[in-house]
Motif scaffolding. Structure first.
Motif, PDB file in Angstrom:
ATOM      1  N   ALA A   1       0.883  -1.311   0.094  1.00  0.00           N
ATOM      2  CA  ALA A   1      -0.022  -0.078   0.026  1.00  0.00           C
ATOM      3  C   ALA A   1       0.832   1.223  -0.007  1.00  0.00           C
ATOM      4  N   GLY A   2       2.139   1.187   0.697  1.00  0.00           N
ATOM      5  CA  GLY A   2       2.858   2.544   0.950  1.00  0.00           C
ATOM      6  C   GLY A   2       3.463   2.586  -0.471  1.00  0.00           C
ATOM      7  N   ARG A   3       3.820   1.583  -1.144  1.00  0.00           N
ATOM      8  CA  ARG A   3       4.488   1.823  -2.481  1.00  0.00           C
ATOM      9  C   ARG A   3       3.307   2.294  -3.567  1.00  0.00           C
ATOM     10  N   PHE A   4       2.188   1.725  -3.467  1.00  0.00           N
ATOM     11  CA  PHE A   4       1.229   2.246  -4.090  1.00  0.00           C
ATOM     12  C   PHE A   4       0.864   3.979  -4.229  1.00  0.00           C
ATOM     13  N   PHE A   5       0.571   4.085  -2.761  1.00  0.00           N
ATOM     14  CA  PHE A   5       0.489   5.577  -2.607  1.00  0.00           C
ATOM     15  C   PHE A   5       1.591   6.537  -2.931  1.00  0.00           C
ATOM     16  N   ASP A   6       2.817   5.910  -2.746  1.00  0.00           N
ATOM     17  CA  ASP A   6       3.881   6.905  -3.435  1.00  0.00           C
ATOM     18  C   ASP A   6       3.945   7.059  -4.946  1.00  0.00           C
ATOM     19  N   ALA A   7       3.801   6.026  -5.428  1.00  0.00           N
ATOM     20  CA  ALA A   7       3.790   6.047  -7.095  1.00  0.00           C
ATOM     21  C   ALA A   7       2.495   6.923  -7.395  1.00  0.00           C
ATOM     22  N   PHE A   8       1.324   6.696  -6.756  1.00  0.00           N
ATOM     23  CA  PHE A   8       0.166   7.631  -7.085  1.00  0.00           C
ATOM     24  C   PHE A   8       0.395   8.943  -6.833  1.00  0.00           C
ATOM     25  N   ARG A   9       1.162   9.405  -5.748  1.00  0.00           N
ATOM     26  CA  ARG A   9       1.581  10.689  -5.529  1.00  0.00           C
ATOM     27  C   ARG A   9       2.268  11.332  -6.612  1.00  0.00           C
TER      28      ARG A   9
ATOM     29  N   GLY B   1       2.459  10.063  -9.529  1.00  0.00           N
ATOM     30  CA  GLY B   1       2.246  10.241 -11.120  1.00  0.00           C
ATOM     31  C   GLY B   1       3.163   9.383 -11.612  1.00  0.00           C
ATOM     32  N   ASP B   2       3.548   8.285 -10.977  1.00  0.00           N
ATOM     33  CA  ASP B   2       4.405   7.018 -11.790  1.00  0.00           C
ATOM     34  C   ASP B   2       3.649   5.959 -12.322  1.00  0.00           C
TER      35      ASP B   2
ATOM     36  N   ARG C   1       1.319   0.514 -12.379  1.00  0.00           N
ATOM     37  CA  ARG C   1       1.127  -0.688 -13.358  1.00  0.00           C
ATOM     38  C   ARG C   1       1.908  -1.982 -12.623  1.00  0.00           C
ATOM     39  N   GLU C   2       2.946  -1.870 -11.974  1.00  0.00           N
ATOM     40  CA  GLU C   2       3.748  -2.877 -11.429  1.00  0.00           C
ATOM     41  C   GLU C   2       3.078  -3.464 -10.135  1.00  0.00           C
ATOM     42  N   LEU C   3       2.190  -2.665  -9.583  1.00  0.00           N
ATOM     43  CA  LEU C   3       1.473  -3.049  -8.509  1.00  0.00           C
ATOM     44  C   LEU C   3       0.013  -3.561  -8.639  1.00  0.00           C
ATOM     45  N   LEU C   4      -0.231  -3.438  -9.763  1.00  0.00           N
ATOM     46  CA  LEU C   4      -1.955  -3.678 -10.028  1.00  0.00           C
ATOM     47  C   LEU C   4      -1.910  -4.994 -10.703  1.00  0.00           C
TER      48      LEU C   4
ATOM     49  N   ALA D   1      -3.486   2.486 -14.305  1.00  0.00           N
ATOM     50  CA  ALA D   1      -2.268   3.000 -14.033  1.00  0.00           C
ATOM     51  C   ALA D   1      -2.244   4.433 -14.463  1.00  0.00           C
ATOM     52  N   ARG D   2      -2.717   4.646 -15.742  1.00  0.00           N
ATOM     53  CA  ARG D   2      -2.854   5.902 -16.339  1.00  0.00           C
ATOM     54  C   ARG D   2      -3.739   6.953 -15.554  1.00  0.00           C
ATOM     55  N   VAL D   3      -4.791   6.341 -15.221  1.00  0.00           N
ATOM     56  CA  VAL D   3      -5.806   7.347 -14.600  1.00  0.00           C
ATOM     57  C   VAL D   3      -5.008   7.645 -13.048  1.00  0.00           C
ATOM     58  N   LEU D   4      -4.804   6.614 -12.535  1.00  0.00           N
ATOM     59  CA  LEU D   4      -4.167   7.089 -11.047  1.00  0.00           C
ATOM     60  C   LEU D   4      -3.094   8.138 -11.089  1.00  0.00           C
TER      61      LEU D   4
END
Length: 167
Positions: free
Chosen positions: A34-42, A44-45, A50-53, A81-84
Motif C-alpha cells: 500500500a505504501g508503494r502504491f500511494f508513493d507511486a500515485f502521489r 504520478g508514476d 502498473r507494476e503493483l496492480l 495506472a494512467r488514470v491514477l
C-alpha cells in the motif's frame, strides 16, 4: 500437504474456537505494498503503479453525484495506472495530503485538503501480492464521521488547472 479427515476438522475447529483465521495474512507485506502504491500515485508514476496492480484491477468510487469521480469504473492495469497517475500528481501539487489509514479493514488512506478537511478515503483490496481493487469513498454524506469535509468540486477544478501546462 494439508491436514485431512478428522485431524483437519480438529485443526480448523481450534482456529475457529480461538477466533483467528487458519491462514494469517501478512499485514506488514500488505502495508508495504500500500505504501508503494500511494508513493507511486502521489508521484504520478505510471510504471510504478502498473507494476503493483493486478491485470484486471478495478477502480471503484461512490460519489453518488455529490462529488466528482470517474465517469465510470475503470478496469485493467494499463487504464487504471494512467488514470491514477493523472490524478495523484496534481492533487499533491495543490497540497492534498495523504494519511495512511486502515479503511474498512483494508490498507488505505484518507486524503485531506491543505486545511485538513477530508476529501476522500481509499481502501485497497490486496491479494496475491497485487492490488485487485481500489475503493474510494467520495460522497461527502459518507465522510462526515471522519471529520469536516472538503469541497471536492473546488479541489477538482484546482487539480485540473494544475494538470494543464503553463504557457
Amino acid at each position: 500437504m494439508g491436514v485431512s479427515g478428522d485431524a483437519g476438522t480438529r485443526v480448523r475447529r481450534r482456529h475457529m474456537d480461538a477466533g483467528r483465521p487458519r491462514f494469517e495474512a501478512d499485514r506488514g507485506e500488505r502495508e508495504l505494498l500500500a505504501g508503494r502504491f500511494f508513493d507511486a500515485f502521489r508521484e504520478g508514476d505510471v510504471d510504478g503503479l502498473r507494476e503493483l496492480l493486478a491485470a484486471d484491477v478495478q477502480l471503484v468510487g461512490d460519489g453518488g453525484g455529490k462529488a466528482p469521480q470517474l465517469a465510470r469504473d475503470i478496469v485493467g492495469a494499463e487504464d487504471a495506472a494512467r488514470v491514477l497517475a493523472a490524478t495523484g500528481a496534481p492533487l499533491a501539487t495543490i497540497g492534498v495530503m495523504m494519511e495512511p489509514h486502515e479503511v474498512n479493514g483494508q490498507p488505505g488512506a484518507i486524503f485531506r485538503d491543505r486545511d485538513g478537511k477530508v476529501l476522500n478515503a481509499v481502501a485497497l483490496d490486496i491479494f496475491g501480492g497485487r492490488i485487485q481493487a481500489t475503493r474510494a469513498v467520495i460522497n461527502p454524506d459518507k465522510l462526515g464521521h471522519v471529520g469536516p469535509v472538503a469541497d471536492a468540486w473546488a479541489l477538482a477544478r484546482e487539480a485540473s488547472r494544475a494538470r494543464r501546462p503553463r504557457s
